[in-house]
Design a protein around this motif. Structure first.
Motif, PDB file in Angstrom:
ATOM      1  N   ALA A 263      40.281-118.831 -18.638  1.00 27.42           N
ATOM      2  CA  ALA A 263      38.937-119.107 -18.120  1.00 27.42           C
ATOM      3  C   ALA A 263      38.201-117.865 -17.639  1.00 27.42           C
ATOM      4  O   ALA A 263      37.063-117.975 -17.160  1.00 27.42           O
ATOM      5  CB  ALA A 263      39.040-120.114 -16.969  1.00 27.42           C
TER       6      ALA A 263
ATOM      7  N   LEU B  19      32.456-118.833 -19.458  1.00 24.14           N
ATOM      8  CA  LEU B  19      31.770-119.781 -20.324  1.00 24.14           C
ATOM      9  C   LEU B  19      32.401-119.790 -21.708  1.00 24.14           C
ATOM     10  O   LEU B  19      32.884-118.757 -22.189  1.00 24.14           O
ATOM     11  CB  LEU B  19      30.285-119.425 -20.454  1.00 24.14           C
ATOM     12  CG  LEU B  19      29.446-119.468 -19.171  1.00 24.14           C
ATOM     13  CD1 LEU B  19      28.054-118.900 -19.427  1.00 24.14           C
ATOM     14  CD2 LEU B  19      29.351-120.889 -18.643  1.00 24.14           C
TER      15      LEU B  19
ATOM     16  N   ARG C 195      36.365-123.576 -19.023  1.00 28.26           N
ATOM     17  CA  ARG C 195      35.632-123.034 -17.893  1.00 28.26           C
ATOM     18  C   ARG C 195      36.516-123.058 -16.657  1.00 28.26           C
ATOM     19  O   ARG C 195      37.432-123.888 -16.558  1.00 28.26           O
ATOM     20  CB  ARG C 195      34.359-123.839 -17.645  1.00 28.26           C
ATOM     21  CG  ARG C 195      33.347-123.751 -18.789  1.00 28.26           C
ATOM     22  CD  ARG C 195      31.968-124.127 -18.311  1.00 28.26           C
ATOM     23  NE  ARG C 195      31.476-123.143 -17.339  1.00 28.26           N
ATOM     24  CZ  ARG C 195      30.344-123.294 -16.647  1.00 28.26           C
ATOM     25  NH1 ARG C 195      29.603-124.377 -16.814  1.00 28.26           N
ATOM     26  NH2 ARG C 195      29.959-122.371 -15.782  1.00 28.26           N
TER      27      ARG C 195
ATOM     28  N   GLU D  17      37.457-118.996 -10.874  1.00 30.05           N
ATOM     29  CA  GLU D  17      36.030-118.706 -10.780  1.00 30.05           C
ATOM     30  C   GLU D  17      35.792-117.350 -10.110  1.00 30.05           C
ATOM     31  O   GLU D  17      34.948-116.559 -10.561  1.00 30.05           O
ATOM     32  CB  GLU D  17      35.318-119.809  -9.994  1.00 30.05           C
ATOM     33  CG  GLU D  17      33.844-119.556  -9.742  1.00 30.05           C
ATOM     34  CD  GLU D  17      33.006-119.494 -11.004  1.00 30.05           C
ATOM     35  OE1 GLU D  17      31.951-118.835 -10.978  1.00 30.05           O
ATOM     36  OE2 GLU D  17      33.404-120.100 -12.036  1.00 30.05           O
TER      37      GLU D  17
END
Length: 316
Positions: A250, A254, A262, A269
């Motif tokens: 990930a 994107l 994702r 993240e």
């Protein structure tokens, strides 16, 4: 020799430089020219060699050192060289391409020491074993390869420098946000770009390999992790294995940027954001280093094709 970073608009200069790029193109009138990028250890600048005949096309190719006499100008707000005269080096003039390429601002031993300490900080035994296994396999390449072909950290040792910078950022962010799992952050960062040693051909005249073109480093590192857990006899169904694989798959954020999934874990993240920040800062820094205060950089395509202004802080 005049260094590229010291040139100001209007300067006539001469010196020896490396041809980083030389693409044969045609004007609207059908006349051939070479769209070129020249570099030294301080930066790079583009320019067009007009009315390029067959001899010029065959002589002034990517990867060659040339003597250049030219003028620095602005075209649509971006620096370029014009009125270009080129020839090959003569007699004892320097002609080794390595002498004209930027290198990591941190020496290899310092990077090795930091990476070693960082691996030691990974407290999860599964992640630690996987990271050590893969680093042992690609030790030499990791400290030699660039992190990209052109956009960011595109220099010898760029891969290890980019990785170390990201790890330093992660350590600071984990201090501010203790909810983050620091071991996962460090393991994911250390491995996120490791498969670029498979994706790229090497540090010299870097190109994409067949696997790099057809598979890419994100899937390739997932394959490396899968191979590592088989060789280490780690249970593939363990949650921490799946979590590490997710973080790696990930890290581009994107799917249109190459990630199969994702980020769906907080650490995934944050790693993506750190990766984007470090790459963006390096691209801006590289472009800004090539101009003087009061100028705008050339457009940086990966940053939405924007120019960046270099303020004259001393006059403020």
């Amino acid at each position: 020799m005049t260094q590229l970073k010291d040139l100001q608009v209007g300067d006539a200069f001469e010196g020896l430089y490396l041809i980083k790029q030389a693409d044969l193109r045609q004007t609207r009138a059908g006349k051939p020219f070479l769209a070129m990028i020249f570099q030294d250890r301080t930066g790079q600048i583009g320019g067009n060699l007009w009315d390029a005949d067959d001899h010029m096309v065959e002589t002034f190719t990517k990867g060659k050192v040339v003597y250049m006499r030219a003028v620095k100008e602005l075209y649509q707000g971006s620096p370029q060289v014009n009125k270009i005269f080129l020839r090959l080096p003569e007699n004892t003039e320097p002609n080794n391409p390595k002498d004209f390429k930027p290198k990591s601002p941190v020496n290899e031993q310092e990077l090795r020491d930091y990476i070693s300490k960082t691996i030691f900080k990974i407290e999860n035994a599964t992640w630690n074993r996987i990271v050590r296994h893969i680093f042992k396999k690609y030790d030499k390449e990791f400290f030699e390869y660039p992190a990209a072909k052109t956009n960011h950290h595109a220099f010898e040792g760029g891969l290890s420098f980019h990785t170390a910078t990201m790890a330093q950022l992660a350590e600071k962010i984990c201090e501010v946000y203790p909810i983050l799992n620091e071991s996962l952050m460090l393991a994911g960062i250390l491995l996120h770009d490791m498969a670029k040693v498979i994706e790229f051909s090497g540090a010299e005249n870097t190109t994409y390999t067949l696997k790099g073109n057809l598979i890419g480093h994100i899937v390739l590192i997932d394959e490396e992790v899968s191979e590592a857990i088989r060789e280490l006899e780690i249970d593939n169904d363990k949650e921490d294995v799946t979590i590490l694989r997710h973080v790696l798959l990930a890290h581009h954020g994107l799917q249109e940027y190459g990630s199969p999934v994702r980020p769906q874990i907080m650490e995934a993240e944050v790693i993506h954001q750190i990766d984007m920040m470090d790459a963006s800062i390096m691209m801006m820094q590289t472009a800004l280093n090539q101009i003087v205060p009061g100028e705008m950089t050339p457009r940086i395509f990966p940053l939405d094709n924007r120019n960046f202004y270099k303020p004259d802080w001393k006059s403020n």
